[in-house]
Design a protein around this motif. Sequence first.
Motif, mmCIF file in Angstrom:
data_model
loop_
_atom_site.group_PDB
_atom_site.id
_atom_site.type_symbol
_atom_site.label_atom_id
_atom_site.label_comp_id
_atom_site.label_asym_id
_atom_site.label_seq_id
_atom_site.Cartn_x
_atom_site.Cartn_y
_atom_site.Cartn_z
ATOM 1 N N GLU A 264 2.787 0.793 6.054
ATOM 2 C CA GLU A 264 2.283 2.161 5.911
ATOM 3 C C GLU A 264 2.894 2.857 4.703
ATOM 4 O O GLU A 264 2.227 3.634 4.016
ATOM 5 C CB GLU A 264 2.542 2.955 7.202
ATOM 6 C CG GLU A 264 3.970 2.880 7.766
ATOM 7 C CD GLU A 264 4.887 3.965 7.250
ATOM 8 O OE1 GLU A 264 4.357 4.918 6.657
ATOM 9 O OE2 GLU A 264 6.116 3.835 7.410
ATOM 10 N N THR A 267 1.190 1.396 1.538
ATOM 11 C CA THR A 267 -0.167 1.937 1.420
ATOM 12 C C THR A 267 -0.131 3.362 0.898
ATOM 13 O O THR A 267 -0.946 3.745 0.040
ATOM 14 C CB THR A 267 -0.872 1.895 2.787
ATOM 15 O OG1 THR A 267 -0.898 0.550 3.263
ATOM 16 C CG2 THR A 267 -2.304 2.407 2.671
ATOM 17 N N ARG A 268 0.795 4.156 1.401
ATOM 18 C CA ARG A 268 0.881 5.548 0.971
ATOM 19 C C ARG A 268 1.274 5.664 -0.501
ATOM 20 O O ARG A 268 0.733 6.507 -1.236
ATOM 21 C CB ARG A 268 1.899 6.300 1.831
ATOM 22 C CG ARG A 268 1.953 7.787 1.523
ATOM 23 C CD ARG A 268 2.943 8.529 2.382
ATOM 24 N NE ARG A 268 4.320 8.243 2.010
ATOM 25 C CZ ARG A 268 5.166 7.553 2.765
ATOM 26 N NH1 ARG A 268 4.768 7.051 3.928
ATOM 27 N NH2 ARG A 268 6.408 7.348 2.362
ATOM 28 N N LYS A 295 4.275 1.629 12.706
ATOM 29 C CA LYS A 295 4.303 1.466 11.251
ATOM 30 C C LYS A 295 3.088 0.707 10.732
ATOM 31 O O LYS A 295 2.804 0.739 9.529
ATOM 32 C CB LYS A 295 5.582 0.730 10.841
ATOM 33 C CG LYS A 295 5.665 -0.688 11.402
ATOM 34 C CD LYS A 295 6.967 -1.383 11.046
ATOM 35 C CE LYS A 295 6.998 -2.808 11.609
ATOM 36 N NZ LYS A 295 8.245 -3.504 11.274
ATOM 37 N N ASN A 296 2.383 -0.012 11.622
ATOM 38 C CA ASN A 296 1.271 -0.870 11.181
ATOM 39 C C ASN A 296 -0.103 -0.391 11.633
ATOM 40 O O ASN A 296 -1.096 -1.081 11.376
ATOM 41 C CB ASN A 296 1.494 -2.303 11.694
ATOM 42 C CG ASN A 296 2.669 -2.987 11.019
ATOM 43 O OD1 ASN A 296 3.113 -2.564 9.957
ATOM 44 N ND2 ASN A 296 3.186 -4.024 11.646
ATOM 45 N N ILE A 299 -3.639 -0.496 9.426
ATOM 46 C CA ILE A 299 -3.415 -1.245 8.193
ATOM 47 C C ILE A 299 -4.282 -2.503 8.169
ATOM 48 O O ILE A 299 -4.290 -3.283 9.130
ATOM 49 C CB ILE A 299 -1.935 -1.656 8.049
ATOM 50 C CG1 ILE A 299 -1.032 -0.419 8.038
ATOM 51 C CG2 ILE A 299 -1.726 -2.494 6.781
ATOM 52 C CD1 ILE A 299 -1.216 0.481 6.846
#
Length: 585
Positions: A264, A267-268, A295-296, A299
């Motif tokens: 995450e 990705t951010r 956290k996933n 995704i």
Amino acid sequence: MKLLLTSVFGPYGVDDAYGRKENIMELFHNQVTREQGVFSLRINHQSGGLHLMAENVRIPTMVLDFPSQKRFRDEVKKGYDYIGISFIVPNFAKAKKMAEIIRHVSPKTKIILGGHGTSIGNIEKLIPCDHVCRGDGVKFLRQLFHEDVNAPVVHPMIYSSFNKHIVGVPLPRDSGVIMTGVGCSNGCRFCCTTHYFQKVYTPFFKTGREIYDVCARMEKELGITDFFVMDENFLKSEDRARELICELEKNGKNYTFNIFSSAETVTRMGIDFLLRLGVNFIWMGAESQKEVYEKNKGIDFKALIKELRDHGISVLASGILFLEHHDKETIHEDINFITGLDADLVQFMQLGPLPGTALYKDYEKQGRLRQDIPYEEWHGQHQIWFTHPHFSGEESATYLKNAFIRDYQLNGPSLLRIIDTAMRGVMATRGYKTGFMKLRHEEKVARAKFMYPLLNVLYRHAPDEHARQLAGEVREQYEAFFGKLSLSARLQSKALQVMILFEKLRSSLVFNNIRQPYTITASFRMTAEKAKKESWRKRMRQWVEARRQTIQWEIPLVPVNLVVTGILNGGIIKAAASYMGKMLR
């Protein structure tokens, strides 16, 4: 007052009273590339935390890393006021033996226990000790010695790894380690790190400028520009990372970084941010397709990993086996999920209820922890140490091994994947002609070019036709961009052909294919005369230790090595000179 900080004694990765053969002291060969034969990455990593603590107290301190039991005993005889032993749960028996040695040899010495092993219940009663350090070791030692706990942290100048071999070729130390903080706030129930630091992240360096200064100092003193960042989720401190980029661009420094990060966070931050920062490698927890951690959530791992690799960033994707929902069908779904992500490297770990974690507390209450399995086997690379409704301990070891084999057969050697990713990075950044990003492109070109000679070895010694086809395709891409290998590169390729043959012989004849790390020592705040003497002794000791390891495992193969090298290089004398040159290096 004098302080000794030490890791546990060797040998490592052998079945004896203190350890098990599966728990070897090689991170990648142990739990990432373990079934990849001669293409496995053979690397030792020193205990950076010991150096960090030694650097940040005022009393004279010695660091002793990877000692033999005799070497440790000899050091204890020197009469330290305090000795700190750092250990993890599987090394419980070694830590206990070391404490007993201290009590016998130097009974007045105060014993400090530290590391994840201190999460074992009632550790103070199980191992002789005077103090137990849990959490931030720098803060603990400063409090113990009545020093300023709020003083700035000074980073030690240390390399990230040593004793590096790829396809049998010894490589120089070429990267440093930077410890920017400890702990993680994600709070995954299985993670011993997040629980060890009470689900809180503690930064040692709060600004990007501070991290940049450490990098600049390492470049000046060690001559390195590539860094492994020891931080559970480095990019989570977004402002710090952005400030680091500003410092790099302002000073025109082409430093590169290898990091841990959650999906995450990656990705951010986005791919452009990672390229500007100079990230070449990310270790990322994919964990499981079905048991999705916070956290996933949301995704698309396959798309994310493809984007990262297409821009020259290698990815290590980790997965967990023997989760609660796994049975003999669903476990294959997660194995196929992880191996199907097409990451450069894949780590499989068994679900491991380690002391201190929420998972351990749950399983302890449920009575699922097996009492017949000693701590030496709680390392996650053989059999599970809890009762699972669908797998026995013996079955768990087999499933784990087959998962690594599956990755190797499906995706080929990780080394080949890394080389492929390097070339993708060259192609993705070739449009940068000016400014700071031109430096990033030039670094990716240099990195790919350095790896080019390995492709002939990967093609010729591919484990199967599928891997050979992959190697051929990647080699065509390199030839299209760089042209044919230069004369020097062709000579390097020929030398690699010899070395991989020797490595095949060595790994087949050496028991359990072990590479033992040699002992590393470092002294802090000695008197001028003593420091000079200790520095000389340190250099000699480490040279002897390195040669001892080489002699122990390679001397029996000298006749074979000479013959093979002689045939390929045209003469026994030349072969002997080549071998002696390797020994001296």
